[in-house]
Design an enzyme around this catalytic site. Structure first.
Site, PDB file in Angstrom:
ATOM      1  N   SER A 183      63.380   7.967 -14.813  1.00  0.00           N
ATOM      2  CA  SER A 183      62.347   9.137 -14.817  1.00  0.00           C
ATOM      3  C   SER A 183      61.507   9.410 -16.032  1.00  0.00           C
ATOM      4  CB  SER A 183      63.416  10.439 -14.686  1.00  0.00           C
ATOM      5  OG  SER A 183      64.192  10.299 -15.476  1.00  0.00           O
TER       6      SER A 183
ATOM      7  N   HIS B 115      62.968   9.352  -7.811  1.00  0.00           N
ATOM      8  CA  HIS B 115      61.569   8.926  -7.948  1.00  0.00           C
ATOM      9  C   HIS B 115      60.987   7.987  -7.158  1.00  0.00           C
ATOM     10  CE1 HIS B 115      61.253  11.853 -11.306  1.00  0.00           C
ATOM     11  NE2 HIS B 115      62.432  11.327 -11.673  1.00  0.00           N
TER      12      HIS B 115
ATOM     13  N   LYS C 236      61.044  16.257  -4.953  1.00  0.00           N
ATOM     14  CA  LYS C 236      59.908  15.579  -5.627  1.00  0.00           C
ATOM     15  C   LYS C 236      58.996  15.143  -4.541  1.00  0.00           C
ATOM     16  CE  LYS C 236      62.393  15.013  -9.737  1.00  0.00           C
ATOM     17  NZ  LYS C 236      63.762  14.273 -10.169  1.00  0.00           N
TER      18      LYS C 236
END
Ligand code: PLP
Length: 391
Positions: free
Chosen positions: A175, A203, A235
């Protein structure tokens, strides 16, 4: 009594004091922060779906049918059809047998790790894993062994000298650095040493791999290779929540044992319907992903030409390495004076001496937005002279 005021003052002196901005309006590249318009390069809304009209419509359409509140935990009477449909969709999308929907990625990591290992077991964790993984390891009461970042060789040596139940946990995409874990090699050593592999693809989900299925799918790794796959939905999916996917027996075990799944109120079911819509957008989002990649490629080329020090990342997380806390803050501040929002990331989020600017890209950015960022970085380049950054 402990002197909290003095501790806060020390943080301020060390350039480590944190404050929050007040955002109004939706999450999008042009953000209203503390009443001021800023062009933002710091959200995790990688595909620009956090404010996508069809996701908002899906939420609005679902509300009259589902009502608002989750009202109870999943094991009491909160497990709604919407949650169930989303779990089935997530399992199919990631090519897994089954999936379990959690309220947040933080809770998923806490619940999964603490359910799958306990006292007497050993958990092996990459040195740069996300805070929620670190906390999950602590909560589990297992013995924790950290291995060097991406260092499969030293992990293999640690696994070889350890007996008993072993779990290896890693971010798929890291991250704060943006690099991808050596997942194929990790899967091989886990198989060789009988360790259970957990990959947190917060991610990578939506961004990497075929149809955005993530970093694990990008390498064609199966459920046997990576038995526990975690993804987050706040996300790239642009909504909220998280999931764990894998063999049915493991999901069943988690329903019995994962305390962050059991002892919390179910998410509003309408949100699960919005997320179902968002998975459709992710699946059909190859244009979004290729636009995002073109922004990343151009940024890397232009920032390196300006003499900035980048990290080996091909993902939307593109940190500019600075080193000193104050220098990172000064660069962030100077960019903000030019209407750009790029956050400085400091310890303890990153190791001491590795403060950086964490630039992140979204498919919602245009190449004109990138032009503005590059002009700002060109104007501020002089601030880092003497910071050990390549000129
Ligand atoms: C953001 C993040 C989480 C936490 O997910 P939330 O849904 O925001 O709680 C977990 N793991 C990683 C690697 C993350 O980056």
């Amino acid at each position: 009594m402990r002197d909290f005021t003095a501790e806060l003052e020390q943080r301020k002196q060390a350039g480590l004091y944190r404050t929050r901005r007040h955002i109004s309006g939706p999450q999008q590249p042009v953000l209203t922060a503390d009443g001021q318009w800023l062009l933002s390069f710091c959200s995790n809304d990688y595909l620009g779906l956090a404010n996508h009209s069809s996701n908002i419509e899906a939420l609005r359409d679902a509300l009259p049918k589902t009502g608002l509140g989750g009202a109870a935990s999943h094991l009491v009477c909160g497990h709604h059809e919407a949650h169930h449909l989303l779990e089935e969709r997530l399992a199919a999308f990631t090519g897994r047998s089954s999936a379990l929907f959690f309220s947040t990625g933080y809770m998923a990591n806490l619940g999964v790790i603490s359910a799958l290992v306990g006292r007497g077991d050993t958990v092996f964790s990459d040195r740069l894993n996300h805070a929620s993984i670190i906390d999950g390891c602590i909560l589990s009461r297992a013995k924790v062994r950290r291995y060097g970042h991406g260092d499969v060789g030293s992990l293999a040596a640690m696994l070889a000298e350890t007996s008993g139940h072993k779990l290896v946990v890693t971010d798929g995409v890291f991250s704060m650095d943006g690099d991808v874990a050596p997942l194929r090699e990790l899967a091989a050593v886990c198989r060789e040493h009988g360790a259970l592999l957990v990959v947190d693809d917060a991610h990578g989900f939506g961004v990497l791999g075929p149809r955005g299925q993530g970093s694990v799918a990008e390498l064609g790794l199966s459920e046997e290779d990576v038995p526990v796959l975690i993804g987050t939905l706040g996300k790239a999916a642009g909504t909220s929540g998280a999931f764990v996917a894998g063999p049915e027996v493991l999901m069943d075990y988690l329903v019995q044992k994962a305390r962050t799944y059991i002892y919390t109120t179910a998410m509003p079911p309408a949100l699960a319907f919005a997320t179902l819509n968002s998975i459709d957008l992710i699946e059909r989002g190859s244009e979004r992903r290729s636009h995002l990649q073109s922004l990343i490629d151009r940024f890397r080329q232009d920032a390196i030409a300006l003499g900035y020090s980048l990290m080996p990342s091909r993902t939307p997380i593109q940190p500019i390495m600075v080193g000193d806390n104050w220098a990172a803050l000064a660069l962030s501040q100077a960019l903000e004076e030019r209407g750009l929002l790029v956050t400085a990331i400091r310890p303890p989020t990153v190791p001491a001496g590795e403060a950086r600017l964490r630039v992140t890209f979204s498919a919602a950015h245009s190449h004109e937005d990138l032009d503005i960022l590059m002009q700002g970085l060109a104007d501020c380049r002089h601030l880092l002279v003497g910071e050990g950054v390549a000129v």
